[in-house]
Design an enzyme around this catalytic site. Structure first.
Site, short mmCIF file in Angstrom:
data_model
loop_
_atom_site.label_atom_id
_atom_site.label_comp_id
_atom_site.label_asym_id
_atom_site.label_seq_id
_atom_site.Cartn_x
_atom_site.Cartn_y
_atom_site.Cartn_z
N LEU A 15 81.60 38.96 33.97
CA LEU A 15 81.24 40.38 34.11
C LEU A 15 82.06 41.05 35.20
O LEU A 15 82.58 40.38 36.11
CB LEU A 15 79.75 40.49 34.47
CG LEU A 15 78.74 40.04 33.42
CD1 LEU A 15 77.34 40.02 34.04
CD2 LEU A 15 78.79 40.93 32.19
N SER A 88 87.28 39.87 29.30
CA SER A 88 87.42 39.18 28.00
C SER A 88 86.05 38.80 27.43
O SER A 88 85.71 37.62 27.36
CB SER A 88 88.35 37.97 28.11
OG SER A 88 88.12 37.16 29.24
P1 ADP Z 1 85.78 41.05 39.21
O1 ADP Z 1 87.25 40.85 39.37
O2 ADP Z 1 85.12 39.93 38.47
O3 ADP Z 1 85.40 42.39 38.67
P2 ADP Z 1 85.78 41.24 42.09
O4 ADP Z 1 86.53 40.02 42.50
O5 ADP Z 1 86.55 42.54 42.06
O6 ADP Z 1 85.10 40.97 40.67
O7 ADP Z 1 84.51 41.45 43.02
C1 ADP Z 1 83.65 40.40 43.38
C2 ADP Z 1 82.88 40.76 44.64
O8 ADP Z 1 81.94 39.72 44.92
C3 ADP Z 1 83.78 40.88 45.86
O9 ADP Z 1 83.30 41.92 46.66
C4 ADP Z 1 83.59 39.50 46.55
O10 ADP Z 1 83.82 39.56 47.94
C5 ADP Z 1 82.13 39.21 46.25
N1 ADP Z 1 81.80 37.77 46.25
C6 ADP Z 1 80.77 37.19 46.91
N2 ADP Z 1 80.74 35.86 46.74
C7 ADP Z 1 81.78 35.56 45.94
C8 ADP Z 1 82.27 34.32 45.41
N3 ADP Z 1 81.68 33.16 45.66
N4 ADP Z 1 83.37 34.37 44.62
C9 ADP Z 1 83.97 35.57 44.36
N5 ADP Z 1 83.54 36.77 44.82
C10 ADP Z 1 82.45 36.77 45.62
#
Ligand code: ADP
Length: 182
Positions: A15, A88
């Site tokens: 997501l 995806s």
């Molecule tokens: P996506 O690319 O799936 O849309 P993002 O990487 O842009 O998601 O955002 C994920 C958010 O969740 C970031 O703010 C990140 O710092 C936070 N987060 C917290 N814990 C985790 C973790 N274990 N792995 C990845 N992101 C994390």
């Protein structure tokens, strides 16, 4: 120094806000430090370039992944690792990429919708709930969760560093990259 590897595709699905881009960036850094030749393909940047003509209907989402798959195929067969981060949402398209590419590993970047919505990294969930954005995955568009992902990562339970370590371990186990001995 670069190391030899067989070429592989780390396909991060999940997501919006689950952590795909965050983990992809951290993995890119670590793998480059280990001398792994790689290319990172990210949903947001690919949609600004290669697929800027496409929207978010099922047909366009499928076309988006089909084009990315083509690039991932060319890279992976030439021993360039690919770290791909794309929502995806459709299982059939992920299976398509699996068949097209070399050493495809599906990485389910998993956090419950409530957690993704709480993070609301880019404010999209609030807009989707308010009806200002349509066809938003998880709100008014489907997400078909992987059932047999090679790697299942719970970003709501583990820290970023722990998640990265889990993925690296999986690559080492498969001998796609050399194990680092302390
Ligand atoms: P996506 O690319 O799936 O849309 P993002 O990487 O842009 O998601 O955002 C994920 C958010 O969740 C970031 O703010 C990140 O710092 C936070 N987060 C917290 N814990 C985790 C973790 N274990 N792995 C990845 N992101 C994390």
């Amino acid at each position: 120094m670069m190391i030899e590897h067989p070429g592989f595709v780390l396909w991060m699905t999940g997501l919006s806000g689950a952590g795909k881009t965050t983990l992809a960036l951290a993995l890119e850094k670590e793998l480059r430090a280990r001398g792994v030749r790689l290319e990172r393909l990210d949903g947001d940047t690919v949609r600004e370039g290669l697929t800027r003509d496409l929207g978010f209907s099922k047909e366009d989402r499928d076309k988006n992944i089909e084009r990315v798959s083509f690039v991932a195929k060319l890279l992976s067969r030439n021993h360039v690792a690919v770290i791909a981060s794309f929502i995806s949402p459709y299982a059939a398209m992920r299976e398509f990429v699996r068949k097209e590419t070399t050493n495809f590993l599906e990485v389910y970047v998993d956090a419950p919708l409530e957690e993704c919505e709480r993070r609301d990294v880019k404010g999209w969930y609030a807009k989707a709930r308010a009806g200002q954005v349509k066809n938003f995955t998880g709100i008014d568009d489907p997400y078909e969760a992987p059932e047999n992902a090679e790697i299942h990562i719970r970003t709501d339970l583990y820290s970023i560093d722990e998640c990265v370590a889990q993925i690296l371990e999986s690559l080492e186990e498969r001998q796609f990259i050399p194990a680092v001995t302390a």
